[in-house]
Design an enzyme around this catalytic site. Structure first.
Site, mmCIF file in Angstrom:
data_model
loop_
_atom_site.group_PDB
_atom_site.id
_atom_site.type_symbol
_atom_site.label_atom_id
_atom_site.label_comp_id
_atom_site.label_asym_id
_atom_site.label_seq_id
_atom_site.Cartn_x
_atom_site.Cartn_y
_atom_site.Cartn_z
ATOM 1 N N ILE A 40 6.251 -4.067 10.400
ATOM 2 C CA ILE A 40 6.392 -3.667 8.997
ATOM 3 C C ILE A 40 6.000 -2.204 8.964
ATOM 4 O O ILE A 40 4.838 -1.851 9.146
ATOM 5 C CB ILE A 40 5.547 -4.544 8.068
ATOM 6 C CG1 ILE A 40 6.095 -5.987 8.107
ATOM 7 C CG2 ILE A 40 5.566 -3.995 6.642
ATOM 8 C CD1 ILE A 40 5.319 -6.976 7.266
ATOM 9 N N TYR B 210 -13.356 -4.841 -1.059
ATOM 10 C CA TYR B 210 -14.503 -4.482 -1.895
ATOM 11 C C TYR B 210 -15.385 -5.692 -2.179
ATOM 12 O O TYR B 210 -16.490 -5.786 -1.652
ATOM 13 C CB TYR B 210 -14.089 -3.787 -3.196
ATOM 14 C CG TYR B 210 -15.298 -3.201 -3.915
ATOM 15 C CD1 TYR B 210 -15.992 -2.130 -3.353
ATOM 16 C CD2 TYR B 210 -15.753 -3.737 -5.116
ATOM 17 C CE1 TYR B 210 -17.123 -1.609 -3.974
ATOM 18 C CE2 TYR B 210 -16.878 -3.219 -5.735
ATOM 19 C CZ TYR B 210 -17.563 -2.158 -5.165
ATOM 20 O OH TYR B 210 -18.673 -1.662 -5.774
ATOM 21 N N ARG C 292 -8.466 -0.485 5.969
ATOM 22 C CA ARG C 292 -8.361 -0.306 4.518
ATOM 23 C C ARG C 292 -9.312 -1.222 3.753
ATOM 24 O O ARG C 292 -9.773 -0.878 2.672
ATOM 25 C CB ARG C 292 -6.927 -0.603 4.053
ATOM 26 C CG ARG C 292 -5.877 0.376 4.543
ATOM 27 C CD ARG C 292 -5.629 1.472 3.541
ATOM 28 N NE ARG C 292 -4.597 2.392 3.991
ATOM 29 C CZ ARG C 292 -4.089 3.364 3.244
ATOM 30 N NH1 ARG C 292 -4.535 3.548 2.009
ATOM 31 N NH2 ARG C 292 -3.165 4.171 3.721
ATOM 32 N N TYR D 95 -1.782 -10.224 5.537
ATOM 33 C CA TYR D 95 -1.882 -8.809 5.912
ATOM 34 C C TYR D 95 -3.323 -8.512 6.298
ATOM 35 O O TYR D 95 -4.221 -8.567 5.458
ATOM 36 C CB TYR D 95 -1.431 -7.943 4.743
ATOM 37 C CG TYR D 95 -1.397 -6.442 4.982
ATOM 38 C CD1 TYR D 95 -1.468 -5.901 6.256
ATOM 39 C CD2 TYR D 95 -1.279 -5.571 3.905
ATOM 40 C CE1 TYR D 95 -1.423 -4.532 6.465
ATOM 41 C CE2 TYR D 95 -1.225 -4.197 4.100
ATOM 42 C CZ TYR D 95 -1.310 -3.690 5.376
ATOM 43 O OH TYR D 95 -1.270 -2.327 5.571
ATOM 44 N N LYS E 213 1.062 -9.767 9.239
ATOM 45 C CA LYS E 213 1.192 -8.336 9.474
ATOM 46 C C LYS E 213 -0.138 -7.884 10.058
ATOM 47 O O LYS E 213 -1.163 -7.851 9.371
ATOM 48 C CB LYS E 213 1.501 -7.571 8.181
ATOM 49 C CG LYS E 213 1.597 -6.055 8.389
ATOM 50 C CD LYS E 213 1.835 -5.317 7.080
ATOM 51 C CE LYS E 213 1.851 -3.801 7.306
ATOM 52 N NZ LYS E 213 2.047 -3.045 6.050
ATOM 53 N N THR F 273 0.830 -1.211 0.000
ATOM 54 C CA THR F 273 0.000 0.000 0.000
ATOM 55 C C THR F 273 0.859 1.253 0.000
ATOM 56 O O THR F 273 0.576 2.223 -0.721
ATOM 57 C CB THR F 273 -0.929 0.008 1.230
ATOM 58 O OG1 THR F 273 -1.621 -1.235 1.301
ATOM 59 C CG2 THR F 273 -1.926 1.143 1.147
#
Length: 294
Positions: free
Chosen positions: A206, A109, A140, A135, A163, A46
């Site tokens: 991270i 989405y 997000r 992740y 993560k 990202t």
């Protein structure tokens, strides 16, 4: 089994000059990170503005980083998307190029169920046969990996790390209780919670801010691992993080990478650079941090 890394991995920015990837600046940035003891470099995530990079750019950036690193740190390719096929294709290509591991984000989405997460991640992991970092970033994606799902996924021999950008410490403790942490690594995805994350058994972070201050951030982890208090050491870093919160990632951090000479201060639409007053204030905070005055 050895961990992919311990301490600080950096979520690498992508430098632009005149809206083109600046490969000279990229190499300079990677050398800076390696010279300052960074343990892993996460490419095309990202923070790299992955959604606005072309497939060709992603491959060339990954190839350039792998070549520059030359085995001196772990290179993890961000290959996850909300399409299993696209994620698989990108992951196989990353393996061909020589990545040490891949990172897969939860689908967004067209988000799926927990059963769908298991099918998505295992399909890619089993086909690629590289170490996989999952992740989890619900802010997000509006999707998260439940504890039971993570326990099931961790049975896969290729899924070796998480993560964790949930900033949920009850969730973190539940994972620690259920996972075999001699075989599985937990990395924070939030720079601002590392003091607590390390104290509660995390294996590293991270990081976004490590693009600018890799050595200081790795030294923080090493001190924590020795059992020493890092509260005071973290205070100026935390003030810098507060300054970086002026806008969404990676807009502010790219102002600081530009200060260091890693490309121009450019982002790609729909991102836009900071208002000049905000940029000036952020750069002043960074200058104070570097001078030991923040």
């Amino acid at each position: 089994m050895s961990r992919l890394f311990e301490g600080v991995g950096v979520a690498l920015t992508t430098p632009f000059t005149n809206n083109e990837v600046d490969y000279q600046a990229l190499e300079k940035h990677v050398n800076y990170l390696l010279d300052n003891n960074i343990q892993a470099i996460i490419v095309n995530g990202t923070t790299a503005e992955n959604p606005t990079l072309t497939e060709d750019e992603k491959e060339k950036v990954l190839e350039a980083v792998i070549k520059q690193v030359n085995g001196r740190a772990t290179v993890i390719a961000g290959t996850g998307t909300n399409s299993t096929k696209k994620s698989l294709d990108a992951s196989l290509r990353a393996k061909e190029l020589g990545a040490d591991a891949i990172m897969l984000i939860t689908p967004y989405y067209n988000k799926t169920s927990q059963r769908g997460l298991i099918a998505h991640f295992t399909t890619v992991a089993d086909a690629v046969e590289l170490p996989v970092v999952l992740y989890d970033v619900p802010s997000r994606t509006n999707m998260r990996i439940d504890v039971e799902t993570m326990v099931e996924l961790a049975k896969n021999p290729y899924i070796v790390a998480l993560k964790d950008a949930t900033n949920d410490f009850e969730h973190h403790r539940a994972l620690k209780e259920r996972l075999d942490l001699s075989e599985f690594s937990l990395y924070s995805g939030n720079d601002d919670n590392v003091v607590r994350y390390y104290a509660e058994g995390g294996h590293g972070v991270i990081s976004v801010v490590a693009n600018a201050i890799p050595g200081d951030f790795q030294a923080l982890y090493e001190k924590a691992k020795r059992g020493e208090s890092i509260d005071k050491d973290f205070e100026p870093i935390n003030r810098l993080l507060n300054a970086l919160s002026v806008d969404v990632n990676p807009i502010p951090i790219k102002a600081l990478t530009a200060v260091e000479g890693f490309g121009n201060y450019e982002v790609r639409l729909p991102l836009v650079t900071l208002e000049e007053s905000d940029r000036k204030q952020l750069e002043e905070a960074y200058a104070k941090y570097k001078a030991g005055e923040l």
